[in-house]
Write a protein that holds these residues in place. Structure first.
Motif, short mmCIF file in Angstrom:
data_model
loop_
_atom_site.label_atom_id
_atom_site.label_comp_id
_atom_site.label_asym_id
_atom_site.label_seq_id
_atom_site.Cartn_x
_atom_site.Cartn_y
_atom_site.Cartn_z
N LYS A 226 90.26 -12.23 62.27
CA LYS A 226 91.14 -13.08 63.08
C LYS A 226 90.98 -14.56 62.71
N LEU A 227 91.24 -14.85 61.44
CA LEU A 227 91.16 -16.21 60.91
C LEU A 227 92.53 -16.63 60.38
N ALA A 228 92.81 -17.91 60.48
CA ALA A 228 94.10 -18.43 60.02
C ALA A 228 94.13 -18.70 58.53
N ALA A 229 93.00 -19.16 57.98
CA ALA A 229 92.97 -19.57 56.57
C ALA A 229 91.52 -19.77 56.15
N LEU A 230 91.34 -19.93 54.85
CA LEU A 230 90.03 -20.21 54.26
C LEU A 230 90.14 -21.49 53.46
N THR A 231 89.20 -22.42 53.65
CA THR A 231 89.17 -23.66 52.88
C THR A 231 87.90 -23.70 52.03
N VAL A 232 88.10 -24.07 50.76
CA VAL A 232 87.03 -24.09 49.77
C VAL A 232 87.07 -25.44 49.05
N THR A 233 85.92 -26.06 48.88
CA THR A 233 85.83 -27.26 48.04
C THR A 233 85.29 -26.85 46.67
#
Length: 433
Positions: A73-80
């Motif tokens: 139940k996550l909207a998105a994944l952010t990666v640097t």
């Protein structure tokens, strides 16, 4: 590779540059190759054997990440910048103090937030990336707020109120500002998504890891045959560097002698190789971004009875860990199997002489999810990969020494298999190579 050798040597900080072509940095043999010892000169460039990860596989990775985001139940994944970005996008990139972030929504196109002056390089990198054509790029100038831009872009991509997952390697300075910018949407750990993808290796990944391990074993054997007592540990590691260059890959090794081998990660102190003393070498190489990690312990000359006994115990412990590693068992059970051998032989209890866990996950990072350590009840799954590296370190002996044997292993449908054969003895460490 944040190797033990680099850790001890205090390597320079990671450069923030975006590598535009991950395939262009092939290592070429040294011009003075003819002057190398014969075993090293005989090594061949094997970089052409590596089959790059396909565009279809990278698409499968993003599809799998989205499945996991939906499950959690996550909207998105952010990666640097870092290996996770390379894993998904195929573009290696470091990280500076300026925000550069790739975000994968559960649905819709991924997007990048980056400085405006980097836009040209980003578009060039994306043109070389298998899935770069579907990635949007949003830019910010030096006097603008990149976190507000990320929040706005995220809201446009996924208007739900579900949390944003952050890769665990996102630095706190970025994670904190992102969390503030996206509030009241929550920011949470992306480990279930990233580790859920990266911990299970595909056949293509396993093939790259097999090649990396094969190369490392051949390099170690060639350098072992090229060295002798009286040489320094730095001469040994310089020959390792040259041997990897002959093989067309980037790699390195640490070399610890006698009492320094009783420290699991050794010492930067200059050392001289002496006859009948333990030598412990460690580390590995990269092949298309995938790593090996291997340790060998040996002597030039004749081992003492105590050295032989300790080697045999560590050898048995490594075999016990291999036999215990199979799908469906708790990860801690693998550590327990190796530790029981060492403890029952009188080198316990607990971490007295076997001072570290028996293994760690490995892939694009030398140490990644998950860990074969006491207390980890997570279940092993097929196609996970781990190091298998029991050791006994006798820093309090009259003549201190340590012995570690390390090979990487991957989990099969009904057990586990080492990428490389176990080392058979202190006198003939590469007889099975």
């Amino acid at each position: 590779m944040l190797s033990r050798r680099r850790f001890l040597a205090t390597a320079a900080a990671t450069a923030p540059a975006l590598a535009l072509n991950p395939l262009s940095a092939q290592v070429k043999p040294s011009p003075s190759a003819q002057d190398l010892p014969a075993p090293i000169h005989a090594l061949q460039d094997r970089s052409h054997e590596a089959v790059p990860i396909s565009a279809a596989e990278r698409q499968h990775r993003t599809d799998r990440a989205r499945e996991l985001m939906q499950q959690h139940k996550l909207a998105a994944l952010t990666v640097t910048g870092g290996t996770t970005l390379e894993y998904f996008l195929g573009v290696p990139a470091g990280q500076s103090e300026r925000l550069f972030a790739w975000t994968l929504p559960t649905t819709g196109d991924p997007f990048i937030v980056c400085p405006t002056f980097e836009a040209g390089r980003v578009h060039e990198a994306l043109s070389l990336s298998p899935n770069g054509a579907h990635t949007r790029v949003y830019t910010w100038n030096e006097d603008e707020d990149p976190y507000a831009l990320l929040a706005k872009s995220l809201q446009a991509a996924t208007p739900s109120s579900l949390p944003l997952a952050l890769d665990e390697r996102v630095q706190y300075v970025f994670a904190d500002r992102i969390a503030q910018a996206i509030a009241p949407r929550a920011a949470t750990s992306g480990i279930p998504v990233v580790a859920g993808c990266r911990s299970i290796k595909s056949p293509a990944e396993l093939a790259l890891m097999q090649l990396a391990n094969d190369i490392t074993l051949s390099v170690y054997k060639a350098v072992y045959e090229s060295c002798s007592p009286g040489m320094t540990n730095r001469q040994f590691t310089s020959l390792v560097d040259a041997a990897y260059a002959r093989c067309g890959v980037r790699g390195e090794a640490s070399c610890q002698v006698a009492a320094f081998s009783a420290q699991p990660h050794g010492s930067p102190t200059p050392q001289v190789i002496r006859e009948n003393q333990i030598i412990l070498i460690d580390d590995g190489c990269f092949v298309q971004g995938y790593q090996s990690d291997m340790s060998r312990s040996f002597v030039y000359g004749k081992p003492t009875d105590r050295q032989r006994r300790v080697f045999d115990i560590v050898h048995q412990a490594q075999a016990a860990a291999l036999a215990a590693a199979r799908p469906g068992v708790e990860m801690q059970s693998v550590d327990a199997a190796a530790r029981a051998v060492i403890t029952n032989a009188g080198f316990g209890p607990g971490y007295k002489h076997f001072t570290h866990r028996v293994g760690h996950g490995i892939g694009m990072d030398m140490h990644e999810w998950f860990y074969l350590v006491r207390g980890n009840t997570q279940l092993i799954a097929p196609n996970m990969t781990f190091s298998n590296e029991p050791g006994i370190y006798l820093a309090d002996d009259p003549e201190p020494f340590g012995i570690r044997l390390e090979d990487d292993m991957h989990i099969t449908a009904d057990g586990a298999r080492l990428f490389t054969p176990q080392s058979p003895s202190l006198e003939h460490p590469f007889a099975n190579a």
